[in-house]
Design a protein around this motif. Structure first.
Motif, PDB file in Angstrom:
ATOM      1  N   LEU A  82      39.519 151.329 -14.234  1.00 22.39           N
ATOM      2  CA  LEU A  82      39.797 150.059 -14.909  1.00 22.39           C
ATOM      3  C   LEU A  82      39.263 150.110 -16.338  1.00 22.39           C
ATOM      4  N   LYS A  83      40.070 149.555 -17.251  1.00 23.39           N
ATOM      5  CA  LYS A  83      39.698 149.663 -18.669  1.00 23.39           C
ATOM      6  C   LYS A  83      39.384 148.295 -19.269  1.00 23.39           C
ATOM      7  N   PRO A  84      38.108 148.010 -19.421  1.00 19.70           N
ATOM      8  CA  PRO A  84      37.757 146.736 -20.037  1.00 19.70           C
ATOM      9  C   PRO A  84      38.027 146.760 -21.535  1.00 19.70           C
ATOM     10  N   CYS A  85      38.259 145.616 -22.093  1.00 23.76           N
ATOM     11  CA  CYS A  85      38.510 145.551 -23.525  1.00 23.76           C
ATOM     12  C   CYS A  85      37.887 144.264 -24.057  1.00 23.76           C
ATOM     13  N   ALA A  86      37.215 144.397 -25.192  1.00 25.32           N
ATOM     14  CA  ALA A  86      36.460 143.239 -25.705  1.00 25.32           C
ATOM     15  C   ALA A  86      37.331 142.245 -26.471  1.00 25.32           C
ATOM     16  N   TYR A  87      38.622 142.543 -26.584  1.00 24.54           N
ATOM     17  CA  TYR A  87      39.496 141.637 -27.334  1.00 24.54           C
ATOM     18  C   TYR A  87      40.900 141.676 -26.723  1.00 24.54           C
ATOM     19  N   ASP A  88      41.767 140.765 -27.158  1.00 31.53           N
ATOM     20  CA  ASP A  88      43.132 140.699 -26.608  1.00 31.53           C
ATOM     21  C   ASP A  88      44.159 141.378 -27.494  1.00 31.53           C
ATOM     22  N   HIS A  89      43.946 141.288 -28.807  1.00 26.13           N
ATOM     23  CA  HIS A  89      44.942 141.808 -29.753  1.00 26.13           C
ATOM     24  C   HIS A  89      44.253 142.565 -30.875  1.00 26.13           C
ATOM     25  N   LYS A  90      45.041 143.446 -31.483  1.00 27.11           N
ATOM     26  CA  LYS A  90      44.475 144.230 -32.580  1.00 27.11           C
ATOM     27  C   LYS A  90      45.382 144.123 -33.797  1.00 27.11           C
ATOM     28  N   ILE A  91      44.782 143.766 -34.915  1.00 22.94           N
ATOM     29  CA  ILE A  91      45.541 143.736 -36.170  1.00 22.94           C
ATOM     30  C   ILE A  91      44.971 144.801 -37.084  1.00 22.94           C
ATOM     31  N   VAL A  92      45.847 145.681 -37.546  1.00 24.98           N
ATOM     32  CA  VAL A  92      45.425 146.668 -38.538  1.00 24.98           C
ATOM     33  C   VAL A  92      46.052 146.272 -39.867  1.00 24.98           C
ATOM     34  N   ALA A  93      45.204 146.020 -40.854  1.00 17.93           N
ATOM     35  CA  ALA A  93      45.710 145.672 -42.188  1.00 17.93           C
ATOM     36  C   ALA A  93      45.702 146.940 -43.034  1.00 17.93           C
ATOM     37  N   CYS A  94      46.801 147.182 -43.710  1.00 12.01           N
ATOM     38  CA  CYS A  94      46.877 148.371 -44.553  1.00 12.01           C
ATOM     39  C   CYS A  94      46.209 148.092 -45.901  1.00 12.01           C
ATOM     40  N   ILE A 151      40.692 138.666 -31.196  1.00 11.35           N
ATOM     41  CA  ILE A 151      41.417 139.612 -32.056  1.00 11.35           C
ATOM     42  C   ILE A 151      40.468 140.595 -32.750  1.00 11.35           C
ATOM     43  N   LEU A 152      40.835 141.864 -32.696  1.00 13.22           N
ATOM     44  CA  LEU A 152      40.103 142.875 -33.467  1.00 13.22           C
ATOM     45  C   LEU A 152      40.844 143.076 -34.783  1.00 13.22           C
ATOM     46  N   LEU A 153      40.132 142.924 -35.881  1.00 13.00           N
ATOM     47  CA  LEU A 153      40.729 143.153 -37.202  1.00 13.00           C
ATOM     48  C   LEU A 153      40.145 144.431 -37.768  1.00 13.00           C
ATOM     49  N   THR A 154      41.052 145.335 -38.119  1.00  7.78           N
ATOM     50  CA  THR A 154      40.582 146.593 -38.673  1.00  7.78           C
ATOM     51  C   THR A 154      41.512 146.994 -39.823  1.00  7.78           C
ATOM     52  N   THR A 155      41.142 148.043 -40.548  1.00  6.51           N
ATOM     53  CA  THR A 155      41.984 148.451 -41.679  1.00  6.51           C
ATOM     54  C   THR A 155      42.316 149.937 -41.574  1.00  6.51           C
ATOM     55  N   LEU A 203      51.324 134.435 -42.117  1.00 14.67           N
ATOM     56  CA  LEU A 203      50.103 134.709 -41.349  1.00 14.67           C
ATOM     57  C   LEU A 203      49.746 133.629 -40.315  1.00 14.67           C
ATOM     58  N   PRO A 204      49.804 132.347 -40.668  1.00 14.52           N
ATOM     59  CA  PRO A 204      49.432 131.346 -39.652  1.00 14.52           C
ATOM     60  C   PRO A 204      50.288 131.455 -38.390  1.00 14.52           C
ATOM     61  N   GLU A 205      51.588 131.686 -38.561  1.00 15.39           N
ATOM     62  CA  GLU A 205      52.479 131.770 -37.404  1.00 15.39           C
ATOM     63  C   GLU A 205      52.186 133.050 -36.597  1.00 15.39           C
ATOM     64  N   LEU A 206      51.943 134.150 -37.288  1.00 19.74           N
ATOM     65  CA  LEU A 206      51.620 135.394 -36.577  1.00 19.74           C
ATOM     66  C   LEU A 206      50.349 135.208 -35.738  1.00 19.74           C
ATOM     67  N   LEU A 207      49.360 134.570 -36.324  1.00 22.84           N
ATOM     68  CA  LEU A 207      48.106 134.357 -35.584  1.00 22.84           C
ATOM     69  C   LEU A 207      48.306 133.362 -34.446  1.00 22.84           C
ATOM     70  N   ARG A 208      49.100 132.350 -34.695  1.00 22.68           N
ATOM     71  CA  ARG A 208      49.350 131.358 -33.647  1.00 22.68           C
ATOM     72  C   ARG A 208      49.982 132.015 -32.422  1.00 22.68           C
ATOM     73  N   LYS A 209      50.971 132.899 -32.685  1.00 21.02           N
ATOM     74  CA  LYS A 209      51.642 133.584 -31.568  1.00 21.02           C
ATOM     75  C   LYS A 209      50.672 134.452 -30.777  1.00 21.02           C
ATOM     76  N   LEU A 210      49.770 135.115 -31.475  1.00 22.40           N
ATOM     77  CA  LEU A 210      48.815 135.974 -30.773  1.00 22.40           C
ATOM     78  C   LEU A 210      47.866 135.148 -29.918  1.00 22.40           C
ATOM     79  N   ARG A 211      47.526 133.979 -30.417  1.00 22.12           N
ATOM     80  CA  ARG A 211      46.519 133.189 -29.710  1.00 22.12           C
ATOM     81  C   ARG A 211      47.104 132.352 -28.587  1.00 22.12           C
TER      82      ARG A 211
END
Ligand code: FES
Length: 160
Positions: A71-83, A117-121, A149-157
């Motif tokens: 089983l693979k635990p994960c500390a977050y639900d979604h991941k956003i990578v910003a370029c 959400i995990l935010l990374t670059t 951005l607000p809509e993208l975040l809303r959908k993830l949440r």
């Protein structure tokens, strides 16, 4: 992962079934494996939800996840990578990152204050032609504008 209708339906079926089963360790492990087959990993919020859906203590599920090696635990639900590469930076990429940070208030590990959400670059997502880009749950989102951005975040949440 982003929940779609099909994912949600499959999860509902799992919860309805296990709600009627005895809360034995083997059965609970089986349920967690079935959830993981759908979601890829067991995030904090999916474990919260499973616990409340089948009315079992969350700590019991956490223990099972901790000790079952598959089983693979994960500390977050979604991941956003910003370029943050030069092409994206020239097209407002850094502004997108600034807004995301302001909105998510990530901790030192990049996990948002709400834990979802995990935010990374990354310094280039190798799709410079469509800059500025984000990668959300391993899917490229091209030509992102700050208005989106607000809509993208809303959908993830939202759960579905
Ligand atoms: S610089 Fe952003 S994709 Fe290359």
């Amino acid at each position: 992962m982003i929940m779609n209708e099909d994912t949600e339906k499959r999860l509902q079926q799992i919860f309805s079934y296990y709600k009627t089963q005895p809360q034995e360790q083997e059965l609970m492990l089986q349920m967690l494996r079935e959830i993981q087959d759908i979601t890829g990993q067991l995030s904090t919020s999916i474990l919260d939800r499973a616990a409340s859906e089948i009315n079992i203590k969350r700590s019991v599920l956490s223990c099972l996840v901790k000790y079952a090696k598959d089983l693979k635990p994960c500390a977050y639900d979604h991941k956003i990578v910003a370029c943050t590469g030069p092409r994206c930076a020239r097209k407002n990429g850094m502004e997108l990152l600034r807004i995301l940070k302001e909105e998510l208030k990530p901790d030192k590990d990049g996990i948002s204050r709400d834990g979802q959400i995990l935010l990374t670059t990354r310094c280039c997502l190798k799709h410079c032609k469509t800059a500025p880009n984000l990668m959300i749950d391993d899917e490229l989102v091209p030509h992102v504008t700050k208005e989106q951005l607000p809509e993208l975040l809303r959908k993830l949440r939202s759960p579905s």
